[in-house]
Design a protein around this motif. Structure first.
Motif, PDB file in Angstrom:
ATOM      1  N   TYR A 260       0.837  -1.202   0.000  1.00 24.53           N
ATOM      2  CA  TYR A 260       0.000   0.000   0.000  1.00 24.53           C
ATOM      3  C   TYR A 260       0.874   1.255   0.000  1.00 24.53           C
ATOM      4  CZ  TYR A 260      -3.735   3.238   1.444  1.00 24.53           C
ATOM      5  OH  TYR A 260      -4.634   4.275   1.507  1.00 24.53           O
ATOM      6  N   MET A 264       1.635   0.659  -4.422  1.00 27.87           N
ATOM      7  CA  MET A 264       0.394   1.153  -4.984  1.00 27.87           C
ATOM      8  C   MET A 264       0.617   2.543  -5.592  1.00 27.87           C
ATOM      9  SD  MET A 264      -3.321   1.428  -3.094  1.00 27.87           S
ATOM     10  CE  MET A 264      -2.820   2.858  -2.127  1.00 27.87           C
ATOM     11  N   LEU A 286      -6.418  -2.842  -3.661  1.00 24.95           N
ATOM     12  CA  LEU A 286      -5.068  -3.381  -3.709  1.00 24.95           C
ATOM     13  C   LEU A 286      -5.063  -4.898  -3.550  1.00 24.95           C
ATOM     14  CD1 LEU A 286      -1.925  -3.110  -3.540  1.00 24.95           C
ATOM     15  CD2 LEU A 286      -2.233  -2.808  -1.082  1.00 24.95           C
TER      16      LEU A 286
END
Length: 352
Positions: A260, A264, A286
């Motif tokens: 994350y 991401m 995600l």
């Protein structure tokens, strides 16, 4: 699709010339067949007896070998041992200016049997006071006196007020499982343990208590893609379908915290920071994008003890709908997958 639904006949077809040859051959062989009938009838009884005796011998041998292997300690199991996640789980509590709720939450989760550590995500402009730290440490010590497992407590201080902080990677973890929880959500320890057991069977998935759904709202004809709307609890209850479990109460593998923050698209995190919303939807995107699988909803009673929050603000559902469609554009697709599967404790059901 036509092939699967009957558009294509999978049966073999004979040509007309082949049919004629088969018919002529059947006439030539008819007399021979009559002669064989008598001989076959005489021998069939003998064959049946022999086959029956052979089957009895095979069955008896198999039974003897299976019993002998258990008696003598033989083992034919050559399967590769399953690799289980590291035992226990870390509770990550996201808090914001509600010290009374934080104390209650820390005290409760410290008493749960499988808890290895408590981590508090602190994003307030002023650091926690010494008295608050001392109070939290005392609550952990009191709650763990009857446990055979030490529970550590750590406050992770962040200088900026950012919802993305709740998914910052955590150093020093000794577990793979993270129970992500809001400071105003209390889940009974027995329910937490059941959910953790479910997570260990699917550690790459999100396993949580608060399901939500994305629905197709309309098709954007100029762009050729879909527009989505956010479905709250009542739409999940009505349709029996969900595609997300919110991170306010969910088990997540610790590897997704690193993904994350570091893998991401930064534009997703920037959107969350600016809107002060939807970090949980971003995490759902995600995980779904990584696994290609839906989350797992554990149906159980949880208790929300707070009176205020983002979800109580006017226009919350519309903001969440905007998040969905914006994330689709940033991810380049809709990764969320709908499912009807849910986990429930059979001991608490009227019918099995």
């Amino acid at each position: 699709m036509d092939t699967l639904l009957g558009g294509h006949d999978l049966c073999l077809h004979y040509s007309s010339s082949l049919k004629e040859k088969v018919t002529m051959k059947s006439h030539r062989d008819r007399s021979y067949a009559r002669w064989r009938t008598y001989a076959h009838s005489c021998m069939s009884d003998i064959y049946r007896v022999r086959v029956l005796i052979l089957l009895c011998l095979v069955f008896g041998s198999t039974l003897f070998i299976s019993r002998a292997s258990s008696i003598m300690g033989w083992s034919h199991d050559r399967q590769t041992p399953r690799v289980f996640p590291r035992s226990g789980y870390t509770v990550v509590i996201n808090t914001w200016k509600r010290n009374d709720l934080l104390k209650r939450s820390v005290s409760h989760y410290s008493s749960c049997q499988g808890v290895d550590a408590i981590r508090v995500v602190w994003s307030e402009p002023t650091p926690p006071s010494d008295s608050l730290r001392s109070s939290l440490e005392g609550l952990v010590e009191l709650a763990t006196r009857k446990k055979h497992r030490h529970v550590s407590l750590q406050l992770d201080i962040h200088v900026d007020d950012d919802l993305n902080n709740r998914f910052k990677p955590l150093d020093g973890l000794s577990t793979d499982a993270i129970l992500s929880i809001d400071d105003d959500v209390l889940v009974p320890c027995g329910t937490v343990e059941s959910a953790f057991s479910a997570w260990t069977s699917a550690p790459n998935s999100m396993v949580g208590f608060v399901p939500r759904m994305h629905w197709i709202k309309a098709m954007n004809l100029p762009l050729g893609n879909y527009e989505y709307s956010y479905g709250g609890w009542w739409s999940v209850w009505w349709m029996g379908t969900y595609s997300m479990v919110l991170s306010k109460a969910a088990f997540i593998h610790e590897k997704y915290f690193d993904m994350y923050t570091n893998q991401m698209p930064a534009s997703v995190r920037q959107y969350v920071k600016e809107k002060r919303n939807c970090e949980d939807i971003a995490m759902s995107f995600l995980v779904a994008n990584e696994t290609g699988a839906p989350p797992l909803w554990v149906k159980a009673r949880i208790y929300e003890i707070g009176s205020t929050g983002i979800s109580s603000l006017q226009g919350h559902s519309e903001h969440r709908t905007d998040c969905l469609n914006h994330f689709v554009s940033l991810f380049g697709c809709m990764p969320l997958i709908a499912t009807h599967v849910k986990v429930a404790d059979a001991r608490h059901l009227w019918f099995w």
